[in-house]
Design a protein around this motif. Sequence first.
Motif, PDB file in Angstrom:
ATOM      1  N   ASP A 141       0.880  -1.266   0.071  1.00 24.43           N
ATOM      2  CA  ASP A 141      -0.019  -0.090  -0.018  1.00 24.43           C
ATOM      3  C   ASP A 141       0.842   1.247  -0.039  1.00 24.43           C
ATOM      4  O   ASP A 141       0.360   2.369   0.273  1.00 24.43           O
ATOM      5  CB  ASP A 141      -0.973  -0.153   1.145  1.00 24.43           C
ATOM      6  N   GLY A 142       1.955   1.118  -0.147  1.00 24.52           N
ATOM      7  CA  GLY A 142       3.031   2.055  -0.463  1.00 24.52           C
ATOM      8  C   GLY A 142       3.828   2.648   1.205  1.00 24.52           C
ATOM      9  O   GLY A 142       4.738   3.446   1.144  1.00 24.52           O
ATOM     10  N   THR A 143       3.474   2.193   2.140  1.00 25.68           N
ATOM     11  CA  THR A 143       3.968   2.259   3.383  1.00 25.68           C
ATOM     12  C   THR A 143       5.446   1.889   3.660  1.00 25.68           C
ATOM     13  O   THR A 143       6.333   2.527   3.894  1.00 25.68           O
ATOM     14  CB  THR A 143       3.173   1.450   4.489  1.00 25.68           C
ATOM     15  N   LYS A 144       5.596   0.814   2.936  1.00 29.13           N
ATOM     16  CA  LYS A 144       6.853   0.355   2.875  1.00 29.13           C
ATOM     17  C   LYS A 144       7.355  -0.011   1.491  1.00 29.13           C
ATOM     18  O   LYS A 144       8.631  -0.213   1.022  1.00 29.13           O
ATOM     19  CB  LYS A 144       7.203  -0.976   3.837  1.00 29.13           C
ATOM     20  N   TYR A 156      -2.880 -12.254   2.121  1.00 29.92           N
ATOM     21  CA  TYR A 156      -2.038 -10.870   2.618  1.00 29.92           C
ATOM     22  C   TYR A 156      -1.620 -10.620   3.967  1.00 29.92           C
ATOM     23  O   TYR A 156      -1.416 -11.854   4.577  1.00 29.92           O
ATOM     24  CB  TYR A 156      -2.987  -9.694   2.253  1.00 29.92           C
ATOM     25  N   SER A 157      -1.614  -9.561   4.758  1.00 33.57           N
ATOM     26  CA  SER A 157      -1.294  -9.567   6.020  1.00 33.57           C
ATOM     27  C   SER A 157      -2.293  -9.359   7.044  1.00 33.57           C
ATOM     28  O   SER A 157      -3.058  -8.160   7.206  1.00 33.57           O
ATOM     29  CB  SER A 157      -0.203  -8.188   6.304  1.00 33.57           C
ATOM     30  N   ASN A 158      -2.708 -10.451   7.833  1.00 29.68           N
ATOM     31  CA  ASN A 158      -3.833 -10.246   8.451  1.00 29.68           C
ATOM     32  C   ASN A 158      -3.999  -9.643   9.947  1.00 29.68           C
ATOM     33  O   ASN A 158      -4.997 -10.012  10.520  1.00 29.68           O
ATOM     34  CB  ASN A 158      -4.393 -11.861   8.420  1.00 29.68           C
ATOM     35  N   THR A 159      -3.240  -9.113  10.061  1.00 28.97           N
ATOM     36  CA  THR A 159      -3.158  -8.110  11.239  1.00 28.97           C
ATOM     37  C   THR A 159      -2.822  -6.710  10.886  1.00 28.97           C
ATOM     38  O   THR A 159      -2.416  -6.045  11.941  1.00 28.97           O
ATOM     39  CB  THR A 159      -2.020  -8.574  12.374  1.00 28.97           C
ATOM     40  N   TYR A 160      -2.825  -6.424   9.860  1.00 31.68           N
ATOM     41  CA  TYR A 160      -2.660  -5.100   9.153  1.00 31.68           C
ATOM     42  C   TYR A 160      -3.762  -4.222   9.224  1.00 31.68           C
ATOM     43  O   TYR A 160      -4.441  -3.762   8.342  1.00 31.68           O
ATOM     44  CB  TYR A 160      -1.846  -5.209   7.899  1.00 31.68           C
ATOM     45  N   ALA A 161      -4.285  -3.785  10.372  1.00 29.03           N
ATOM     46  CA  ALA A 161      -5.478  -2.834  10.901  1.00 29.03           C
ATOM     47  C   ALA A 161      -5.469  -2.744  12.159  1.00 29.03           C
ATOM     48  O   ALA A 161      -4.450  -2.988  13.000  1.00 29.03           O
ATOM     49  CB  ALA A 161      -6.616  -3.790  10.345  1.00 29.03           C
ATOM     50  N   CYS A 174      14.355 -10.059  -2.840  1.00 31.96           N
ATOM     51  CA  CYS A 174      12.855 -10.397  -2.690  1.00 31.96           C
ATOM     52  C   CYS A 174      11.972  -9.098  -2.142  1.00 31.96           C
ATOM     53  O   CYS A 174      10.688  -9.599  -2.283  1.00 31.96           O
ATOM     54  CB  CYS A 174      12.823 -11.634  -1.872  1.00 31.96           C
ATOM     55  N   ASN A 175      12.391  -8.355  -1.862  1.00 37.65           N
ATOM     56  CA  ASN A 175      11.629  -7.206  -1.454  1.00 37.65           C
ATOM     57  C   ASN A 175      11.063  -7.199   0.032  1.00 37.65           C
ATOM     58  O   ASN A 175       9.624  -6.899  -0.007  1.00 37.65           O
ATOM     59  CB  ASN A 175      10.856  -6.523  -2.467  1.00 37.65           C
ATOM     60  N   ARG A 176      11.438  -8.307   0.919  1.00 33.15           N
ATOM     61  CA  ARG A 176      10.534  -8.282   1.908  1.00 33.15           C
ATOM     62  C   ARG A 176      10.357  -7.153   2.840  1.00 33.15           C
ATOM     63  O   ARG A 176       9.123  -7.007   3.635  1.00 33.15           O
ATOM     64  CB  ARG A 176      11.450  -9.474   2.970  1.00 33.15           C
ATOM     65  N   GLN A 177      11.070  -6.415   2.876  1.00 30.68           N
ATOM     66  CA  GLN A 177      11.128  -4.772   3.474  1.00 30.68           C
ATOM     67  C   GLN A 177      10.883  -5.191   5.066  1.00 30.68           C
ATOM     68  O   GLN A 177      10.360  -4.202   5.834  1.00 30.68           O
ATOM     69  CB  GLN A 177       9.802  -4.100   2.893  1.00 30.68           C
ATOM     70  N   HIS A 178      11.566  -6.177   5.648  1.00 31.67           N
ATOM     71  CA  HIS A 178      11.663  -6.082   7.051  1.00 31.67           C
ATOM     72  C   HIS A 178      12.901  -6.990   7.252  1.00 31.67           C
ATOM     73  O   HIS A 178      13.257  -7.778   6.389  1.00 31.67           O
ATOM     74  CB  HIS A 178      10.321  -6.391   7.836  1.00 31.67           C
TER      75      HIS A 178
END
Length: 314
Positions: A45-48, A99-104, A168-172
């Motif tokens: 979503d552009g955050t990372k 997707y990421s199911n705690t991202y809210a 792989c662009n994991r971003q963490h």
Amino acid sequence: MYNNPYPYSSDNKRYYTMNYYFQTKYHKKVAKVPLNAGFTCPNRDGTKGNHGCTFCSAKGSGDSILAFFQDLNTQYQQGLTRMRSKWPDCLGFAYFQAYSNTYADLDALKEIYDPFIKDPTVTGISIATRADCLDDEKIAYFDSLAKQKEVWIELGLQSIHEKTMQMCNRQHSTQIVEDTVNKLKQTSIKSCVHIMNSLPYETKEMMLETARWIANCKPDAIKIHMLHILQGTQMALQFFNEKFSLLSIEDYVDIVIRQLEVLPPDLIIERLTGDGMANDLIEPQWTIKKTIVLNEIDKEMVRRNTWQGKYYKK
């Protein structure tokens, strides 16, 4: 009667299957029903980032969900009906996969998960997410749910090697996965970590190092995947441009067995190969025949007279 030296098995498997865990705990077949709860990901979503991990499909690994765009109850009921066509008396386990199911925020999470915890027909819930999408407040909430019903958190690691995961662009970082697993160990939540074999330019020794890291970190379970090159992913573009090599089925069987040998004998193995959708799969085509892959692992473990944890060192 199977001549099996591995203790956590009721059949010919020489590793601790999720089926064995569920059968031992619930005395019935338990089927995980994959769901899409409408989340996105900070890496989409552009955050990372905007494109996600390079290997991830457009549906955020939720390609097998039967009613992807329907409401959650419809998805669950349709998915459970499909499972019960194969296992008529199976119990249902809600698996929030896409997707990421705690991202809210916490209130939004409660609206999604509370109804499944309260539903007496749901045995438990499993939540796939990223380690950077779990803060202490969310962990405390899921811990409260885990005191009512079985709750799993699944974290994507793939590889401990930062250079690989930057590609792989994991971003963490790998460290945040370790920190999160350690936090989950202090709760009633069960943890599962995903790893992936055959990522670009990784050697078998590097893949084995990731397994040794899992053995040291010791979550409750692991999922081992083979890299799938899927249509429409950034990884597919890299594959076509660079022609990096992929493991053959023989090499995959070999590295999986070597990984199993160094893992703790009581660590649950949720899967030993992934499910790439045949219509989207570019390579490796041998992964489509999942049963053959698993059978080859079983046969080779017998041939080598080996089992999960044979070379595990605490």
